[in-house]
Write a protein that holds these residues in place. Structure first.
Motif, short mmCIF file in Angstrom:
data_model
loop_
_atom_site.label_atom_id
_atom_site.label_comp_id
_atom_site.label_asym_id
_atom_site.label_seq_id
_atom_site.Cartn_x
_atom_site.Cartn_y
_atom_site.Cartn_z
N GLU A 159 0.83 -1.20 0.00
CA GLU A 159 0.00 0.00 0.00
C GLU A 159 0.87 1.26 0.00
OE1 GLU A 159 -3.23 0.43 -0.27
OE2 GLU A 159 -3.51 -1.73 -0.56
N GLN A 160 1.97 1.20 0.75
CA GLN A 160 2.89 2.34 0.78
C GLN A 160 3.51 2.57 -0.58
OE1 GLN A 160 3.47 4.61 3.16
NE2 GLN A 160 4.79 5.63 1.67
N LEU A 161 3.82 1.48 -1.29
CA LEU A 161 4.37 1.60 -2.64
C LEU A 161 3.37 2.31 -3.55
CD1 LEU A 161 6.39 0.96 -4.90
CD2 LEU A 161 5.31 -1.29 -5.10
N GLN A 162 2.11 1.91 -3.46
CA GLN A 162 1.07 2.56 -4.26
C GLN A 162 1.01 4.06 -3.97
OE1 GLN A 162 0.08 0.08 -6.58
NE2 GLN A 162 -2.06 0.28 -6.04
N THR A 163 1.06 4.37 -2.68
CA THR A 163 0.99 5.78 -2.27
C THR A 163 2.19 6.57 -2.79
OG1 THR A 163 -0.21 5.14 -0.26
CG2 THR A 163 0.83 7.32 -0.28
N THR A 164 3.38 5.97 -2.70
CA THR A 164 4.59 6.65 -3.16
C THR A 164 4.55 6.89 -4.66
OG1 THR A 164 5.83 5.51 -1.40
CG2 THR A 164 7.11 6.59 -3.12
N ILE A 165 4.09 5.90 -5.42
CA ILE A 165 4.00 6.05 -6.87
C ILE A 165 3.01 7.16 -7.22
CG2 ILE A 165 3.29 4.94 -9.02
CD1 ILE A 165 4.32 2.31 -7.89
N LYS A 166 1.89 7.19 -6.53
CA LYS A 166 0.89 8.24 -6.80
C LYS A 166 1.44 9.62 -6.46
CE LYS A 166 -3.16 5.26 -6.22
NZ LYS A 166 -4.35 4.95 -5.40
N GLU A 167 2.21 9.70 -5.37
CA GLU A 167 2.82 10.99 -5.01
C GLU A 167 3.81 11.41 -6.07
OE1 GLU A 167 5.52 12.98 -1.42
OE2 GLU A 167 4.71 10.94 -1.20
N ARG A 168 4.58 10.44 -6.57
CA ARG A 168 5.55 10.74 -7.63
C ARG A 168 4.85 11.24 -8.89
NH1 ARG A 168 7.65 11.34 -11.84
NH2 ARG A 168 9.65 10.56 -12.61
N LEU A 169 3.74 10.62 -9.25
CA LEU A 169 3.01 11.03 -10.44
C LEU A 169 2.30 12.36 -10.24
CD1 LEU A 169 1.55 7.57 -11.52
CD2 LEU A 169 3.24 8.93 -12.76
N ALA A 170 1.91 12.66 -9.00
CA ALA A 170 1.29 13.96 -8.73
C ALA A 170 2.29 15.09 -8.96
CB ALA A 170 0.77 14.00 -7.29
N ARG A 171 3.56 14.83 -8.66
CA ARG A 171 4.59 15.84 -8.88
C ARG A 171 4.94 15.95 -10.36
NH1 ARG A 171 9.11 14.85 -4.10
NH2 ARG A 171 7.70 15.03 -2.30
N ASN A 172 5.02 14.80 -11.02
CA ASN A 172 5.40 14.79 -12.43
C ASN A 172 4.71 13.60 -13.11
OD1 ASN A 172 6.55 14.99 -14.91
ND2 ASN A 172 8.65 14.58 -14.26
N PRO A 173 3.61 13.84 -13.82
CA PRO A 173 2.83 12.73 -14.38
C PRO A 173 3.41 12.15 -15.67
CG PRO A 173 1.80 14.82 -14.93
CD PRO A 173 2.97 15.15 -14.05
N GLU A 174 4.51 12.69 -16.17
CA GLU A 174 5.03 12.26 -17.46
C GLU A 174 5.88 10.99 -17.34
OE1 GLU A 174 7.01 15.45 -19.41
OE2 GLU A 174 5.47 16.91 -18.93
N SER A 175 5.27 9.92 -16.84
CA SER A 175 5.99 8.66 -16.70
C SER A 175 5.06 7.50 -16.99
CB SER A 175 6.57 8.52 -15.28
OG SER A 175 7.16 7.24 -15.11
N ALA A 176 5.15 6.97 -18.21
CA ALA A 176 4.33 5.82 -18.57
C ALA A 176 4.67 4.61 -17.71
CB ALA A 176 4.53 5.49 -20.05
N TYR A 177 5.94 4.53 -17.28
CA TYR A 177 6.38 3.39 -16.47
C TYR A 177 5.61 3.31 -15.16
CZ TYR A 177 9.41 0.65 -13.39
OH TYR A 177 9.90 -0.26 -12.49
N TYR A 178 5.47 4.45 -14.47
CA TYR A 178 4.78 4.44 -13.18
C TYR A 178 3.28 4.24 -13.35
CZ TYR A 178 9.09 5.88 -10.89
OH TYR A 178 10.37 5.92 -10.41
N TRP A 179 2.70 4.80 -14.41
CA TRP A 179 1.28 4.56 -14.66
C TRP A 179 1.05 3.07 -14.92
CZ3 TRP A 179 -1.89 7.91 -12.98
CH2 TRP A 179 -1.67 9.28 -13.09
#
Length: 409
Positions: free
Chosen positions: A145-165
């Protein structure tokens, strides 16, 4: 992470502070020299002017010789005193501009911390560490769950990452939430519009989210994926299902046979596609003939080399398919190097040496692999050769495993 920020800030401080320090040193020396020179020349000029006046007064008898010498001595002493005092005047320039340095340092530290947290790799490093724990099987449900949260935080800062999506989509799909997976993959293809594999995953997620219905969104994503990667297994599988539902059984067989080309015939995926092919054949009719393209020939070769074999990385390896009871002339062949081993080869009609001698018409076949001692296709007694047991194609497919310096199956 704070250590990384401090290191970045320290490096930046060197570049900011050095011009001030260097300029301060250079400017101080230069200013002192210039002011001292100006002061010296002014004092000398004043001395000469006053001496000239004393000379005129002596010549006109206004001053006797004793008075003249007394005033001339006093004038010389004044000149020396003025020259010695001139460096004190120049020293006042040493601190000019240096007051700005601590202000810039504070602003720089603030800018480094803010920009690093927004644009830097702080969260990327955290995600990498969490993924490593997950891959090692050490992550708990809370850590996932923490991993999910961290990835979402990363995408909130910079959404230009197909890998994280795509990572979020995979987690959602594994939990059975295909609607969320489709949403995440939709964001992924926004930033990777030429990635056919992503479009294939997007189409599949949309298909499952729509309760296995080919909606307009599914068809659009599927067509885009097929245009970009027409040999993708997921795309071909879905295209086969689509054709089957439209009662286009020959087309379904064609798509599924092409999807089988990248699979192991002994695997469950290949067998599932084969079941669909057989059902399509039954619905198509016993007397119906399929085009040759509906059943491509694929011979899967797992090739390795024994660690005891002495060979250079660029030494040539020749893989050939020959008739088990025929001549040595290959029906199909492929060349690679030792550096590419171990390798999985898919030998198809594209590897045939002649259109007149087809893999399908060869009866019993065998695969040979030869480590060439000369680097040429011509056989040599020093070559290391391994051959498979004879086999026949089953629905145009077969699979063998060979080890140079070891054996085959």
């Amino acid at each position: 992470m704070m250590v990384a920020q401090l290191v970045v800030a320290a490096v930046a401080l060197v570049f900011v502070a050095w011009p001030f320090i260097a300029r301060s040193r250079t400017a101080t020396v230069s200013a002192e020299q210039q002011l001292a020179e100006i002061s010296r020349e002014a004092n000398i000029a004043l001395y000469r002017e006053q001496k000239q006046q004393l000379d005129e007064q002596r010549d006109s008898a206004e001053l006797n010789e004793a008075e003249y010498q007394q005033q001339l001595t006093a004038l010389g002493q004044l000149l020396l005193d003025n020259i010695e005092a001139s460096p004190d005047i120049a020293s006042t320039s040493r601190s000019q501009g240096l007051w700005l340095l601590p202000v810039l340092i504070l602003l720089l530290l603030l800018a480094v911390v803010v920009s690093y947290r927004h644009y830097g790799a702080e969260l990327d490093l955290e995600i990498t560490a969490q993924l490593q724990q997950l891959d090692a099987g050490e992550a708990s449900s809370a850590q996932i769950e923490q991993l999910q949260t961290t990835i979402k935080e990363r995408l909130a800062r910079n959404p230009e990452s197909a890998y994280y999506w795509n990572l979020l989509a995979q987690r959602a799909a594994s939990a059975g939430d295909f609607a969320a997976a489709a949403d995440y993959l939709g964001r992924a293809v926004e930033w990777a519009s030429e990635d056919g594999w992503l479009y294939a995953q997007y189409a599949q997620a949309l298909f499952f989210a729509a309760d296995r219905q080919f909606t307009d969104a599914v068809n659009l994503a599927l067509d885009r994926g097929y245009a970009l990667t027409p040999d993708d297994q997921t795309v071909l599988g879905l295209k086969g299902v689509q054709a089957f539902e439209m009662s286009e059984y020959a087309a379904a067989i064609d798509y599924w046979r092409r999807a089988q080309a990248s699979l192991d015939p002994s695997g469950s995926g290949w067998q599932a596609l084969q079941s669909g092919i057989e059902r399509s054949r039954a619905l198509l009719g016993e007397g119906s003939e399929l085009p040759d393209s509906s059943a491509p020939t694929v011979i899967r070769v797992e090739l390795n080399i024994n660690s005891a074999v002495a060979a250079s990385a660029q030494q040539a390896v020749f893989v050939a398919v020959v008739q088990a009871n025929g001549g040595p002339m290959p029906l199909a062949a492929r060349r690679l190097t030792v550096a590419e081993l171990p390798a999985t080869l898919l030998l198809t009609e594209r590897d045939q040496l002649s259109a007149e001698r087809s893999l399908r018409g060869g009866g019993e076949l065998l695969v040979s692999a030869r480590l060439s001692a000369t680097g040429t296709a011509n056989a040599d007694s020093a070559d290391i050769v391994v051959r498979s047991a004879p086999f026949t194609l089953v629905d145009g497919a077969a699979s063998v495993a060979l080890t140079l310096g070891g054996g085959g199956d």
